[in-house]
Motif scaffolding. Structure first.
Motif, PDB file in Angstrom:
ATOM      1  N   LEU A  33       7.461 -13.244  10.559  1.00 42.30           N
ATOM      2  CA  LEU A  33       8.774 -13.815  10.846  1.00 42.30           C
ATOM      3  C   LEU A  33       8.703 -14.749  12.053  1.00 42.30           C
ATOM      4  O   LEU A  33       9.388 -15.784  12.096  1.00 42.30           O
ATOM      5  N   LEU A 258      12.015 -19.746  14.591  1.00 40.66           N
ATOM      6  CA  LEU A 258      13.185 -19.169  15.246  1.00 40.66           C
ATOM      7  C   LEU A 258      13.291 -19.703  16.668  1.00 40.66           C
ATOM      8  O   LEU A 258      12.284 -20.049  17.289  1.00 40.66           O
ATOM      9  N   GLU A 263      17.327 -14.321  18.121  1.00 37.25           N
ATOM     10  CA  GLU A 263      17.349 -14.728  16.714  1.00 37.25           C
ATOM     11  C   GLU A 263      16.353 -13.914  15.900  1.00 37.25           C
ATOM     12  O   GLU A 263      16.627 -13.543  14.748  1.00 37.25           O
ATOM     13  N   GLN A 266      17.799 -10.503  15.322  1.00 31.66           N
ATOM     14  CA  GLN A 266      18.866 -10.580  14.334  1.00 31.66           C
ATOM     15  C   GLN A 266      18.300 -10.742  12.927  1.00 31.66           C
ATOM     16  O   GLN A 266      18.787 -10.127  11.967  1.00 31.66           O
ATOM     17  N   ALA A 267      17.267 -11.556  12.787  1.00 36.51           N
ATOM     18  CA  ALA A 267      16.645 -11.745  11.484  1.00 36.51           C
ATOM     19  C   ALA A 267      15.990 -10.463  10.986  1.00 36.51           C
ATOM     20  O   ALA A 267      15.974 -10.184   9.770  1.00 36.51           O
TER      21      ALA A 267
END
Length: 327
Positions: A33, A258, A263, A266-267
């Motif tokens: 991510l 990101l 962020e 949150q993701a």
């Protein structure tokens, strides 16, 4: 040996080291991510476990984790060949042989760093693995072990690997002491010898060489890439994931996926929600995220809330932790 696909060569500019009990599939999901580009590794898996054990549990991974390499441990050429043959069906982008781990458990199995003493055996293992692997077979090694003289042993080792057809090697720039030092001490006590590894790049221009050991910032990664083909980062990428991986894609002249660690947290919430719906426990993911806010306001509360929740944590707990860093 077949050559690496360009995407794997490209990803190898920055790799996250294989780390036992850390770089499992949940960790890799989180790391991916943060960076679309970095090469990720599994924990070391023994060849015997794959041949005789629960292959699905050991080898299953999501396509979204890629590019991802499988690291094998072993010293029996036939067993490693069979493990590589089995792993071929699981879609890894690379298979790596561990010739660097100094733990007692690894030594008792006569593999890991102790194999630095038997390069001919390593070469045979690699040849057998490559014969059945559709992807590149690589090596991660030390500069030497025990009383070996690294300046003598390392070039001989690399030359033998090159003769065996290996094209990419990661060198941990420390000697390993197989007696007298714990695995943790072996990551910290033996002095780093970056100049020797840099000399190896000059001596073996045909090899793709990555350097590993003691690299703690993206600035140092950039410096090393001025000399080496790739850099492998271990504990810093795990304990300070945003500082390393959150900004890593700039190494490929790309914007990070990101904009902030908030962020990223949150993701990950939806990832965690899906994991919980599937019967998993939150801490199986969040234990890998404790360092996300390293050095930032709220980091201590974030780590405390998630750590204290343990196996009973849920999304409500996660939201409390997120609120502590999102203010």
């Amino acid at each position: 040996m077949s050559r690496l696909p360009p995407s794997v060569i490209d990803a190898a500019r920055l790799a996250v080291a294989p780390m036992m009990d850390w770089t499992d599939r949940n960790c890799r999901r989180f790391h991916r991510l943060l960076s679309r580009r970095a090469l990720l590794y599994t924990e070391m898996v023994t060849a015997a476990a794959i041949v005789h054990g629960d292959r699905a549990r050991l080898l299953n991974h999501a396509a979204a984790e890629g590019p991802v390499a499988l690291q094998l441990g072993g010293s029996d050429p036939a067993e490693l060949r069979e493990a590589a043959r089995i792993a071929a069906d699981w879609g890894y982008d690379e298979i790596n042989l561990n010739v660097g781990c100094p733990s007692d458990r690894v030594q008792s199995g006569c593999f890991g760093a102790v194999l630095m003493k038997t390069p001919e055996l390593v070469a045979e293992c690699l040849s057998q693995m490559a014969a059945v692997s559709p992807v590149e077979v690589t090596v991660k090694c030390r500069i030497g072990v025990d009383d070996q003289e690294p300046a003598e042993i390392l070039p001989r080792f690399l030359a033998r690997m090159q003769e065996a057809g290996v094209r990419r090697i990661t060198v941990h720039a420390r000697k390993a002491w197989l007696q007298g030092l714990s695995p943790r001490e072996n990551r910290e006590v033996p002095p780093l010898d970056y100049p020797l590894v840099h000399q190896m790049k000059a001596a073996f221009p045909g090899l793709h060489l990555s350097i590993n050991g003691g690299i703690g910032s993206l600035e140092v990664v950039r410096e090393q890439l001025g000399v080496m083909d790739g850099v492998m980062v271990g504990r810093a990428a795990y304990h300070q994931p945003w500082d390393i991986l959150g900004q890593a894609d700039v190494l490929w002249n790309e914007a990070p996926p990101l904009g902030s660690p908030v962020e990223a947290a949150q993701a990950m919430r939806e990832v965690i929600a899906g994991h919980l719906r599937g019967g998993g426990r939150m801490h199986q993911i969040t234990r890998h995220m404790l360092g996300l806010f390293h050095g930032r306001p709220g980091a201590r509360q974030w780590k405390r809330i998630l750590s204290e929740a343990g196996s009973t944590g849920d999304l409500a707990t996660y939201d409390v932790a997120l609120a502590a860093v999102a203010d």
